[in-house]
Design an enzyme around this catalytic site. Sequence first.
Site, short mmCIF file in Angstrom:
data_model
loop_
_atom_site.label_atom_id
_atom_site.label_comp_id
_atom_site.label_asym_id
_atom_site.label_seq_id
_atom_site.Cartn_x
_atom_site.Cartn_y
_atom_site.Cartn_z
N GLY A 239 71.30 7.64 39.45
CA GLY A 239 70.93 6.44 38.72
C GLY A 239 69.46 6.24 38.43
O GLY A 239 69.11 5.32 37.69
N GLU A 275 72.95 12.15 43.86
CA GLU A 275 73.70 12.61 42.69
C GLU A 275 72.97 12.27 41.39
O GLU A 275 73.49 11.54 40.55
CB GLU A 275 75.09 11.93 42.66
N PRO A 276 71.77 12.80 41.20
CA PRO A 276 71.08 12.48 39.95
C PRO A 276 71.68 13.23 38.77
O PRO A 276 72.05 14.39 38.90
CB PRO A 276 69.65 12.95 40.22
N GLY A 277 71.82 12.55 37.66
CA GLY A 277 72.30 13.20 36.44
C GLY A 277 71.26 13.06 35.35
O GLY A 277 70.61 14.01 34.93
N ARG A 278 71.06 11.81 34.93
CA ARG A 278 70.16 11.54 33.81
C ARG A 278 68.75 12.09 34.03
O ARG A 278 68.15 12.67 33.14
CB ARG A 278 70.07 10.01 33.60
N ARG A 314 74.58 7.37 21.98
CA ARG A 314 73.90 6.38 22.84
C ARG A 314 73.35 5.18 22.07
O ARG A 314 73.49 4.05 22.53
CB ARG A 314 72.82 7.05 23.69
N CYS A 346 80.74 7.10 8.20
CA CYS A 346 81.13 5.86 7.51
C CYS A 346 81.29 4.71 8.49
O CYS A 346 82.39 4.21 8.70
CB CYS A 346 82.42 6.09 6.76
N TYR A 375 73.96 12.62 28.65
CA TYR A 375 74.89 11.75 27.95
C TYR A 375 74.73 11.90 26.43
O TYR A 375 74.87 10.94 25.68
CB TYR A 375 74.73 10.29 28.42
#
Length: 421
Positions: A239, A275-278, A314, A346, A375
């Site tokens: 996070g 648990e780092p992702g970003r 995003r 569209c 993401y």
Amino acid sequence: MDHFLYRDGALYAEDVPVAEIAAEVGTPFYLYSTATLTRHFQLFDDALSGLPHLVCYAMKAASNQAILRTLADLGAGMDVVSGGEYARARAAGVPGERIVFSGVGKTRVEMREALAGGIRQFNIESEPELEALNEVALSMGVVAPVTVRVNPDVDARTHAKIATGKSENKFGIPISRAREVYARIAALPGLEAIGIDVHIGSQLTDLEPYRQAFEKVGDLTDALRADGHDIRRLDLGGGLGIPYTRGNEPPPLPMDYGKLIAETLGDKGCEIEIEPGRLVAGNAGIMVSRVIYVKSGEGRDFLILDGAMNDLIRPAMYEAHHDIVPVVEAEAGIEYRPYDIVGPVCESGDTFARQRMMPPLEAGDLVAFRSAGAYGAVMSSEYNTRPLIPEVLVNGHQFAVIRPRPSFDEIINRDTLPPWL
Ligand SMILES: *Cc1c(COP(=O)(O)O)cnc(C)c1O
């Protein structure tokens, strides 16, 4: 810091000009930097160097095999949230003992596959899930290692769609009920409680919510041990936010996050998992797109790109900001002008930015969306039958396509006609 920098007026990815890759691969595409991925993983690993630990990359942020392999080779574990991610992690060579299984809705099939293939732990999010995992484990004659994801009821002060640690969120078990739930686990022969899990949200730009959550986890560790549970592992989730806008105040550094962990939980004698992702993948990737048209409307100019909301959702989904920069650096002193930057899909939602100040651009010019590594590709779709865009990985002077663009035939041939047509 990332490795997408201008050199002599041209944007580079490490030692390769972005325009050269665009010419070879075609636009739009995602482009990742090995050096940046490595650096970000290492920052976390170093931040916890004083404690026994494992950095489990939250692979939902960017899950290409080449990215997973790059991180696994550095010693990363993986945090997976589905059977598909578990299979991807194993295919990338990550051993089961380095994979933690998170997620609110694990199915029995997913549980069985992970138990058969090897798993470090399941992070359990509800009481029915406990009962299900117990049954699956017993049917296989094994004992499943578990932590319970507790919801500490802290306000992560992030976007509502990515906050997970308040009591109104669907995630975890209220921390007030934790002792009861651990007592239940002790009574289930297919489960062994080995630790505690917490994850309060994503894109956190302040350490204070972490402090509150970690202090609660520390108190709970003491309480559960007093109840007789052998708590030996603390999974603190991910996070930590990244700077999406250059020039704004940067979010906290992994080093300070590591210090906070040591300060609040370092005396518990537990192995720490994060648990780092970003933060690992976000600034390690850009999306490169080409201007198709510049359309002058009444009072505003539109940059119509070949990239769209299906490629990078995003902005449409979270009102996210991405810095968008020209691949040919703007000349010093040139006057910037406002553009609405849009894709060809569209939907009015297919708008990346409104009234964004940019140097003057023309059809054919390349632009790069910064901070698109996390993401980004994983959330893309083929809406409007726009093929999933390629992913490319740079490493020093080399680059390689790590996911090719599918042909129209490949897309169409995924459909099958029923016998009556
Ligand atoms: C999404 C998620 C993460 C990663 O969050 P980031 O903001 O990308 O660091 C970690 N753990 C769990 C359980 C998650 O769902």
